[in-house]
Motif scaffolding. Structure first.
Motif, PDB file in Angstrom:
ATOM      1  N   SER A 196       0.845  -1.198   0.000  1.00 33.73           N
ATOM      2  CA  SER A 196       0.000   0.000   0.000  1.00 33.73           C
ATOM      3  C   SER A 196       0.879   1.245   0.000  1.00 33.73           C
ATOM      4  N   VAL A 197       0.277   2.366  -0.399  1.00 32.81           N
ATOM      5  CA  VAL A 197       0.996   3.634  -0.427  1.00 32.81           C
ATOM      6  C   VAL A 197       1.531   3.975   0.970  1.00 32.81           C
ATOM      7  N   ALA A 198       0.690   3.799   1.999  1.00 30.41           N
ATOM      8  CA  ALA A 198       1.121   4.131   3.368  1.00 30.41           C
ATOM      9  C   ALA A 198       2.312   3.272   3.798  1.00 30.41           C
ATOM     10  N   ASP A 199       2.255   1.964   3.472  1.00 28.25           N
ATOM     11  CA  ASP A 199       3.374   1.081   3.841  1.00 28.25           C
ATOM     12  C   ASP A 199       4.647   1.483   3.108  1.00 28.25           C
ATOM     13  N   PHE A 200       4.489   1.852   1.838  1.00 30.32           N
ATOM     14  CA  PHE A 200       5.666   2.261   1.058  1.00 30.32           C
ATOM     15  C   PHE A 200       6.295   3.526   1.643  1.00 30.32           C
ATOM     16  N   VAL A 201       5.471   4.514   1.936  1.00 30.06           N
ATOM     17  CA  VAL A 201       6.006   5.770   2.481  1.00 30.06           C
ATOM     18  C   VAL A 201       6.688   5.503   3.835  1.00 30.06           C
ATOM     19  N   GLY A 202       6.133   4.568   4.594  1.00 28.50           N
ATOM     20  CA  GLY A 202       6.726   4.189   5.881  1.00 28.50           C
ATOM     21  C   GLY A 202       8.144   3.659   5.743  1.00 28.50           C
ATOM     22  N   LEU A 203       8.443   3.039   4.593  1.00 34.08           N
ATOM     23  CA  LEU A 203       9.801   2.526   4.360  1.00 34.08           C
ATOM     24  C   LEU A 203      10.820   3.664   4.288  1.00 34.08           C
ATOM     25  N   GLY A 204      10.358   4.846   3.911  1.00 34.78           N
ATOM     26  CA  GLY A 204      11.246   6.013   3.863  1.00 34.78           C
ATOM     27  C   GLY A 204      11.537   6.567   5.247  1.00 34.78           C
ATOM     28  N   TRP A 205      10.704   6.212   6.206  1.00 34.48           N
ATOM     29  CA  TRP A 205      10.870   6.716   7.577  1.00 34.48           C
ATOM     30  C   TRP A 205      11.889   5.878   8.357  1.00 34.48           C
ATOM     31  N   ASP A 206      11.875   4.555   8.107  1.00 35.01           N
ATOM     32  CA  ASP A 206      12.723   3.640   8.884  1.00 35.01           C
ATOM     33  C   ASP A 206      14.177   3.729   8.488  1.00 35.01           C
ATOM     34  N   PRO A 207      15.088   3.784   9.457  1.00 32.09           N
ATOM     35  CA  PRO A 207      16.500   3.653   9.098  1.00 32.09           C
ATOM     36  C   PRO A 207      16.777   2.208   8.701  1.00 32.09           C
TER      37      PRO A 207
END
Lengths: 255, 281
Positions: A99-110
């Motif tokens: 999902s879009v939200a899960d993908f964007v979350g990948l940018g948050w995690d180190p």
């Protein structure tokens, strides 16, 4: 004197045994917006990939936020976290049920080892804010494979904005967008650059857009042929030096 | 046609209990690794690994060692050499993999025909014989499943990003070459250990079919991985029961249930895909 976010000295990059970028030097001041232009095969994408550590470089020096990059593209994690990259194509997404939200979350995690549930609430909040900033809140639950070209670019911007960054590198962000979608994308990029304090380096073929929105231009054809403000670097005489005789500029026909 | 054995009687047999546990774990392992392998376009790579495994088994027999224990280092070495070759060759990947797997299969079959002392049949190697699974095999499968789940779980976000777009992952600081290497090694070991249950010819089905079926009906990445593993496990158990009941080769029975699962997923996904296409068009 302005802080330098990226400094490149005498950079040479070989790709598949061929020197694609030779002895390139330039520097990007904080919060500047610089376009990298040049004909097809000039080495623009190769240069960008070397600056991001995707490709190794053979000689020269690259400093990001004052820290040197290793020849294989090594950078300290704290510096790496402040870099964002918006690729020209994003093809594998069509096969991935994300999902879009899960993908964007990948940018948050180190990157690195992490328990799957680590920081989930803070991540959710950061993702919500990033999607709101890019006008993508309504896309949160959609699969990335279901997005149009324009939506994909905006979601990629959400991926970049989900965490504070200093340097954003875009490789032909307008590729695959019609004129209206490109106009909307650059409007959003312009606003985010101001609000987030980003320094931008973008590969572009759209010289009209470069003329209107960028502070500086780097003209590349294997080596750096000219650089400076758009009025100087994109003058007919300079363009002929980069693209050769008989060059016809590409127009995107923005409204 | 075999009249078959009563199911209760069959389940009471220790060899059948070992086979069912082994099938359940092998199926889950195939689905787990397969969910990433399919998205990374490594399906044909796993097929080539499976076919070349026969060469490793032959080597074990020629050296007079336990073929399973020889096969693991052989498969890892083979996978690393082949992935290096694929990265650096100008030939299309599928053509190169075809040359590798057909050649290794041919060499192995010719070499096996010279081994007079070999007691097992080539049929078992090609199509699997899970009823012959030992406690050592089971221990290896449990250890491997735990290792794979821990590795993929703890690096979940790096793995997804790497699966989506390698340059994007490198730019984010993901250790892409290391993860690519570890995944290839893990896939090679899974193939090597699952060969006994599934057979050389059908091992890639264990990796590919449950993952594809799950992909058709999944809308969340975690759900996709879990469903692929669950489908792999369920199909393996059902296939083994069919195999044991009617004395059929285990590998093909499992793959038939996987195919049924895939067809069901296809039927479930078709109306949804039609709806998505029309809403976008």
């Amino acid at each position: 004197m302005a802080e330098m976010v990226l400094e490149v000295r005498g950079l040479t990059v070989r790709r598949e045994g061929v020197t694609a970028v030779e002895n390139v030097s330039f520097a990007l001041a904080a919060e500047s917006d610089t376009a990298l232009v040049g004909p097809n095969g000039a080495g623009k994408s190769t240069l960008v990939q070397a600056l991001l550590g995707i490709l190794p470089h053979q000689s020269g020096q690259v400093q990001v936020l004052g820290r040197p990059m290793g020849p294989q593209g090594q950078l300290p994690a704290s510096v790496r976290a402040q870099l964002a990259y918006l690729p020209q194509t994003f093809t594998v997404r069509n096969r991935c049920p994300l999902s879009v939200a899960d993908f964007v979350g990948l940018g948050w995690d180190p990157p690195g080892l992490q328990l799957p549930w680590h920081g989930s609430e803070r991540r959710r909040q950061a993702v919500r804010q990033a999607l709101a900033k890019t006008g993508c809140s309504d896309l949160a639950d959609q699969l990335i494979s279901e997005l149009s070209g324009g939506q994909t670019k905006r979601v990629l911007l959400s991926f970049c904005v989900v965490r504070p960054r200093r340097l954003l590198v875009l490789d032909e962000a307008q590729a695959g967008l019609d004129s209206q979608a490109a106009e909307q994308f650059y409007g959003l990029l312009f606003d985010l650059r101001r609000s987030e304090g980003w320094t931008i380096l973008q590969v572009s073929h759209d010289l009209e857009m470069v003329r209107r929105t960028c502070d500086g231009v780097l003209c590349l054809n294997r080596s750096l042929r000219c650089s400076g403000p758009p009025d100087h670097a994109l003058s007919p005489a300079q363009l002929e030096r980069v693209y050769g005789r008989g060059y016809v500029p590409y127009h995107h026909h923005h409204r | 046609m075999n009249d078959g054995v009563a199911l209760g009687e069959l389940l009471a047999q220790p060899f059948m209990q070992r086979a069912l546990i082994g099938g359940l774990l092998t199926g889950a392992l195939g689905g787990l690794l397969g969910s990433f392998a399919v998205l990374r376009q490594l399906s044909f790579f796993s097929d080539a690994l499976g076919h070349s495994a026969l060469l490793g088994i032959t080597l074990g027999i020629l050296l007079g060692l336990n073929p399973t224990l020889v096969l693991i280092p052989f498969a890892v070495l083979f996978a690393l050499v082949v992935s290096r070759l694929v990265e650096h060759s100008r030939l299309p990947t599928d053509a190169l993999l075809n040359i590798i797997y057909s050649s290794s299969l041919a060499i192995a079959v010719v070499a096996l025909s010279f081994v007079r002392s070999y007691k097992g049949g080539i049929h078992q190697l090609l199509f699997g014989d899970i009823l012959g699974i030992s406690w050592l095999d089971l221990g290896l499968i449990v250890g491997l499943l735990l290792t794979a789940a821990a590795y993929l779980g703890l690096t979940r976000r790096d793995q997804i990003l790497l699966t989506l777009d390698e340059p994007l992952a490198i730019a984010r600081g993901v250790a892409v070459p290391l993860h690519r290497l570890l995944f290839i090694v893990l896939l090679a070991v899974v193939v090597a250990i699952s060969i006994k249950a599934v057979g050389v010819l059908l091992i890639s089905a264990f990796v590919v079919i449950p993952a594809c079926a799950s992909r058709l009906v999944s809308r969340h990445f975690d759900g996709y991985v879990v469903l692929a593993a669950a489908l792999g496990a369920i199909c393996a158990v059902l296939g083994l029961l069919l195999s044991g009941r009617f004395d059929l080769p285990s590998g093909p029975c499992v793959v038939i249930f996987q195919l049924v699962g895939f067809l069901v997923a296809l039927a479930v996904a078709a109306p949804r895909n039609q709806m998505n296409t029309s809403s976008r068009g």
